[in-house]
Each structure stands twice: as C-alpha cells, then as structure tokens.
Design an enzyme around this catalytic site. Sequence first.
Site, mmCIF file in Angstrom:
data_model
loop_
_atom_site.group_PDB
_atom_site.id
_atom_site.type_symbol
_atom_site.label_atom_id
_atom_site.label_comp_id
_atom_site.label_asym_id
_atom_site.label_seq_id
_atom_site.Cartn_x
_atom_site.Cartn_y
_atom_site.Cartn_z
ATOM 1 N N ALA A 132 86.527 20.964 42.632
ATOM 2 C CA ALA A 132 85.773 19.724 42.453
ATOM 3 C C ALA A 132 85.292 19.194 43.798
ATOM 4 O O ALA A 132 85.996 18.445 44.480
ATOM 5 C CB ALA A 132 86.638 18.697 41.727
ATOM 6 N N THR B 184 81.307 18.948 44.372
ATOM 7 C CA THR B 184 79.997 18.334 44.144
ATOM 8 C C THR B 184 80.109 16.980 43.450
ATOM 9 O O THR B 184 80.968 16.783 42.588
ATOM 10 C CB THR B 184 79.139 19.296 43.288
ATOM 11 O OG1 THR B 184 79.014 20.521 44.002
ATOM 12 C CG2 THR B 184 77.759 18.735 42.994
ATOM 13 N N PRO C 212 77.487 13.352 42.102
ATOM 14 C CA PRO C 212 76.104 12.997 41.769
ATOM 15 C C PRO C 212 75.227 12.835 43.016
ATOM 16 O O PRO C 212 74.066 13.222 43.019
ATOM 17 C CB PRO C 212 76.242 11.667 41.013
ATOM 18 C CG PRO C 212 77.612 11.731 40.401
ATOM 19 C CD PRO C 212 78.463 12.508 41.369
ATOM 20 N N PHE D 127 78.974 18.740 37.634
ATOM 21 C CA PHE D 127 78.729 20.184 37.389
ATOM 22 C C PHE D 127 79.986 21.007 37.681
ATOM 23 O O PHE D 127 79.909 22.080 38.309
ATOM 24 C CB PHE D 127 77.598 20.738 38.283
ATOM 25 C CG PHE D 127 76.296 19.998 38.229
ATOM 26 C CD1 PHE D 127 75.792 19.529 37.031
ATOM 27 C CD2 PHE D 127 75.542 19.791 39.384
ATOM 28 C CE1 PHE D 127 74.569 18.863 36.981
ATOM 29 C CE2 PHE D 127 74.324 19.135 39.348
ATOM 30 C CZ PHE D 127 73.838 18.663 38.137
ATOM 31 N N ARG E 128 60.946 54.090 25.266
ATOM 32 C CA ARG E 128 59.696 53.474 24.815
ATOM 33 C C ARG E 128 58.489 54.355 25.168
ATOM 34 O O ARG E 128 58.335 54.750 26.334
ATOM 35 C CB ARG E 128 59.568 52.104 25.507
ATOM 36 C CG ARG E 128 58.243 51.419 25.348
ATOM 37 C CD ARG E 128 58.107 50.784 23.991
ATOM 38 N NE ARG E 128 56.879 50.014 23.921
ATOM 39 C CZ ARG E 128 56.338 49.623 22.779
ATOM 40 N NH1 ARG E 128 56.929 49.911 21.640
ATOM 41 N NH2 ARG E 128 55.235 48.933 22.778
ATOM 42 N N GLN F 34 53.951 55.633 36.994
ATOM 43 C CA GLN F 34 54.389 55.338 38.360
ATOM 44 C C GLN F 34 54.589 53.840 38.610
ATOM 45 O O GLN F 34 55.437 53.463 39.419
ATOM 46 C CB GLN F 34 53.404 55.933 39.372
ATOM 47 C CG GLN F 34 53.487 57.459 39.390
ATOM 48 C CD GLN F 34 52.580 58.086 40.415
ATOM 49 O OE1 GLN F 34 51.630 57.475 40.889
ATOM 50 N NE2 GLN F 34 52.845 59.335 40.743
ATOM 51 N N GLN G 254 59.789 42.543 32.766
ATOM 52 C CA GLN G 254 58.447 43.141 32.860
ATOM 53 C C GLN G 254 58.436 44.540 32.239
ATOM 54 O O GLN G 254 57.510 44.904 31.522
ATOM 55 C CB GLN G 254 58.034 43.202 34.342
ATOM 56 C CG GLN G 254 56.554 43.394 34.562
ATOM 57 C CD GLN G 254 55.740 42.189 34.085
ATOM 58 O OE1 GLN G 254 56.257 41.096 33.923
ATOM 59 N NE2 GLN G 254 54.474 42.417 33.818
ATOM 60 N N GLU H 198 77.503 27.513 44.525
ATOM 61 C CA GLU H 198 78.216 27.912 45.749
ATOM 62 C C GLU H 198 77.274 27.947 46.964
ATOM 63 O O GLU H 198 77.427 28.758 47.864
ATOM 64 C CB GLU H 198 79.003 29.203 45.543
ATOM 65 C CG GLU H 198 80.048 29.012 44.440
ATOM 66 C CD GLU H 198 81.212 29.973 44.475
ATOM 67 O OE1 GLU H 198 81.518 30.520 45.546
ATOM 68 O OE2 GLU H 198 81.848 30.150 43.405
HETATM 69 N N1 COS Z 1 84.925 27.632 58.019
HETATM 70 C C1 COS Z 1 85.701 26.743 58.669
HETATM 71 N N2 COS Z 1 85.227 25.544 59.108
HETATM 72 C C2 COS Z 1 83.937 25.254 58.864
HETATM 73 C C3 COS Z 1 83.069 26.147 58.174
HETATM 74 C C4 COS Z 1 83.619 27.379 57.748
HETATM 75 N N3 COS Z 1 82.859 28.266 57.110
HETATM 76 N N4 COS Z 1 81.857 25.587 58.075
HETATM 77 C C5 COS Z 1 81.932 24.397 58.677
HETATM 78 N N5 COS Z 1 83.194 24.192 59.139
HETATM 79 C C6 COS Z 1 83.698 23.028 59.888
HETATM 80 C C7 COS Z 1 82.853 22.833 61.140
HETATM 81 O O1 COS Z 1 83.362 23.605 62.203
HETATM 82 C C8 COS Z 1 82.994 21.362 61.395
HETATM 83 O O2 COS Z 1 84.224 21.106 62.013
HETATM 84 P P1 COS Z 1 84.306 20.299 63.425
HETATM 85 O O3 COS Z 1 83.731 18.956 63.110
HETATM 86 O O4 COS Z 1 85.759 20.278 63.748
HETATM 87 O O5 COS Z 1 83.468 21.085 64.359
HETATM 88 C C9 COS Z 1 83.080 20.777 59.976
HETATM 89 O O6 COS Z 1 83.495 21.837 59.131
HETATM 90 C C10 COS Z 1 81.739 20.240 59.518
HETATM 91 O O7 COS Z 1 80.823 21.298 59.520
HETATM 92 P P2 COS Z 1 79.258 21.063 59.701
HETATM 93 O O8 COS Z 1 79.020 20.114 60.846
HETATM 94 O O9 COS Z 1 78.592 22.381 59.752
HETATM 95 O O10 COS Z 1 78.924 20.298 58.325
HETATM 96 P P3 COS Z 1 77.510 19.859 57.775
HETATM 97 O O11 COS Z 1 77.755 18.672 56.941
HETATM 98 O O12 COS Z 1 76.478 19.782 58.844
HETATM 99 O O13 COS Z 1 76.973 21.076 56.843
HETATM 100 C C11 COS Z 1 76.999 22.717 55.095
HETATM 101 C C12 COS Z 1 77.731 21.928 56.179
HETATM 102 C C13 COS Z 1 75.563 22.313 54.824
HETATM 103 C C14 COS Z 1 77.030 24.166 55.523
HETATM 104 C C15 COS Z 1 77.898 22.475 53.872
HETATM 105 O O14 COS Z 1 77.812 21.125 53.479
HETATM 106 C C16 COS Z 1 77.612 23.350 52.699
HETATM 107 O O15 COS Z 1 78.048 24.509 52.635
HETATM 108 N N6 COS Z 1 76.879 22.798 51.705
HETATM 109 C C17 COS Z 1 76.707 23.448 50.444
HETATM 110 C C18 COS Z 1 77.855 23.069 49.567
HETATM 111 C C19 COS Z 1 77.987 24.001 48.427
HETATM 112 O O16 COS Z 1 78.026 25.205 48.593
HETATM 113 N N7 COS Z 1 78.096 23.420 47.282
HETATM 114 C C20 COS Z 1 78.300 24.173 46.095
HETATM 115 C C21 COS Z 1 79.371 23.498 45.347
HETATM 116 S S1 COS Z 1 80.699 24.467 45.066
HETATM 117 S S2 COS Z 1 80.183 25.465 43.460
#
Ligand code: COS
Length: 384
Positions: A123, A125, A127, A155, A269, A280, A337, A364
């Site tokens: 959990a 995500t 709104p 979601f 088919r 081709q 297609q 993800e």
């Molecule tokens: N492993 C370990 N630590 C991580 C990491 C990883 N893969 N990615 C980021 N971090 C850490 C960073 O090092 C940072 O730590 P410090 O502040 O100590 O340096 C902290 O986490 C914050 O990271 P960052 O500054 O990169 O965060 P942002 O908010 O800028 O962006 C993204 C992060 C956009 C990459 C992230 O929000 C993301 O993956 N978004 C998509 C979410 C998603 O996949 N949602 C789907 C829902 S689950 S089905």
Amino acid sequence: MIRDPETLETLLDSVRRFVRERLVPAEDEVARADQIPPALVQAMRELGLFGLSIPEAYGGLELTMEEEVRVMFELCQTAPAFRSVIGTTVGIGSQGILIDGTPEQKQAWLPRLASGELIASFALTEPEAGSDAASLRTAAIREGEHYVVNGTKRFITNAPQAGVFTLMARTDAKVKGAGGVSAFIVDAKSPGIALGKIDEKMGQKGAHTCDVIFENCRVPAANLIGLKEGQGFKTAMQVLDKGRIHIAAVCVGVAKRMLADALRYAIERRQFDQPIAEFQLIQAMLADSRTEIYAAEAMVVDAARRRDAGQKVSTEASCCKLFASEMCGRVADRAVQILGGAGYVSEYGIERFYRDVRLFRLYEGTTQIQQLIIARNMIREAAG
Ligand code: COS
C-alpha cells in the site's frame, strides 16, 4: 544464480503442467466471472507458489531471483490475473518485511505468507501520490505503543483478499519528502480499515484492486518495519527494484503466449490459397516479436543474476521493466494484427490479452518513471 538445476527443472515442469492443464482452460471463465476459482488458488498453495521468494527457514522455496524469473516465464504463459494471485505475496507485499524487517517481524508474518494462508498487499499509492510516491500523505502518528493511521491508499492490488498490508505512511509531518515516510506491517483485520468498491478495470479480470481507507487505525509500534522511522521510502524503492525485474519476467511470459497463439493462427489460417504465415509481411511481425522477446528475456536473466550476485540493480530493473512492458504491448498489438478480425473478437482470446497487458506499462512505475530513474542514475554515476 541457479542453485540446483534438477530441483528447478522439476518445479518448472510442474508449473508448465499446471498452466497447460488447469489455468489455460479456465481463462475464459475467470474473465467472465471476474473471479479465480478457490480450487485453483488452493492448487497454487500446494505447488508452493506463494512462498517462491520466502526463505526456507520461514517455509518458502527461497528461490534466487534468477530462479524466480524463470518460474514467471512459465507461469505467465496464461492470463496474467493468475500470476496476480501470488504476485503481491511473492513480491511487493512481502519483500519489505524480508529486506528490512526484524527477525521477530519475519517470524511473525513470513511463514503464513509462504504457505498462502495470508495474502500480502503493498500500500504505497494514494489518490494524490502516484508517480510522486514520496509526496504521500497517509499519516501514522505515534501514540504510546501504537501508531494511529489515517489516510487513503488507491489501486491496491489484492486488497480485497489481503490478510496483511505493507503500508507506507508519513510518521513525521514536518518532513515533506521521502525522509518522513515509514513502512508498517498492518494486519488487514485491524479495526479502522475499510475497503472501497472493487475497481472496474480495462483488463486482468479476476485480479482485484480497490481503495484501502484507514480511519484511526491503531498499528502496534512493534509493526514498524525495522523498528526505524523514516526508512519506509527506501524500503519501498528496494522492494520495487526487485518487483520491476519480476514484472519484466511476467511480460516475457505473456508475450511468449501471445506469440505462440499468433503463430499457430498464422500457420492454420489460409488466404490467397496459402497459409498467411507464408506472407513476408506476417513473417516480419512474427520475427520482430520473437527477437524482442529474446532481448527482454536475456535482459531479465542478466538483471536477476546481477541481483543474486549482490549488485545494486536499480538501473537494470528499470531498463527491464521499461523494455519488457513496452515489448509486450508491441507483441500484443502485432498478435491482434495477425489474427485480423478474429483478433478483435473475444472468442479468440487475443483481445483479452491486449487489454490485460496494457497495465504492465503503468504499475510498479510507468514507462516514464523508469526512463527518469535510468537517466538520473546515469547522470549521478557520471558525476562520480
Ligand atoms: N534503493 C534504495 N534507496 C533509494 C532507491 C532505491 N532504488 N531509490 C531512491 N532511494 C532513496 C534515495 O537515495 C533517497 O535517499 P536520500 O535522501 O538518503 O539520498 C530517497 O530514497 C529519495 O529518493 P529520490 O530523491 O530519488 O526520490 P524522488 O521523490 O525524487 O523520486 C521516484 C523517486 C520518482 C523514483 C519514485 O517516487 C518512484 O519510483 N515513483 C514511482 C512509484 C511507483 O512505482 N509506484 C507504483 C506503485 S506500486 S504498484
């Protein structure tokens, strides 16, 4: 890394047989009823599928990442809703506990997850917090030996079936970004949790998502993952690094199935007095699909091996998720297609896959989030 090729081959054989004999024949009915028959879920428990990634010490099969992706290549040659039954427990729902949980937390939860007695959901995500996950607002405020949780998650895959949630919530309102986020293990039966209505989705019928609403839900402080506040975002990101390799493997499996269906159709088919497979322009679509599946499979196995070797695979995981999910979309489009009019009607099943796989480019982390992660990591590495 493959620990014991013979044991793995036995597992892969059982999964192949299960897919062929039980899952494929149930695809239409699952899509119609929007429900996976309990007997199939029970069969998944018996095969050990819920415990694929959980250590043997907690009753799981303790597969390496390479072994896990190879199981996904097989398990996913059917409607992806079936994988979803075990997906959150094998992946994002349990991995936070496994990666950062204390020994007591692991002991308390992992055995019941491995057996399939409990289903785990992730959990994160909300709104107002999707791609920008660090902006999440759900609050967990410490009161004595509990945290009081308020907020809404959106979601959430498998929430209607979940026995436990890995919940990301803000424990420090003063820290706006990632640093204020903590991860919790939340018993789904806790008072103060309500579920929204099941979302009506474009595809993947049988796999359910809904809102999870927390209203003054009291979570024991002992359920703070790792017993450390402010670590939850990093836990979530590490969970997603693994999850994205897993989803990329799912994409490879489903793409293989769609291409097999398209190839069979093209051979059977006939038009202009010959099988359409002789043309081709059809061959180009078959060949491009085969090539892209091979590329994605090779990427996924490589990333999995790197993770097994203890390397940091954030970039590789995003490369795999990006390429494999987009590849899967292209293969689905070509399969429709090749089937022509038959590809557009439900009877042949390809239109169902076409809708099902659209999700892979979204959850993800969208394709755009993967691009952002890859490029950011490149720039960071270049700066030394
Ligand atoms: N492993 C370990 N630590 C991580 C990491 C990883 N893969 N990615 C980021 N971090 C850490 C960073 O090092 C940072 O730590 P410090 O502040 O100590 O340096 C902290 O986490 C914050 O990271 P960052 O500054 O990169 O965060 P942002 O908010 O800028 O962006 C993204 C992060 C956009 C990459 C992230 O929000 C993301 O993956 N978004 C998509 C979410 C998603 O996949 N949602 C789907 C829902 S689950 S089905």
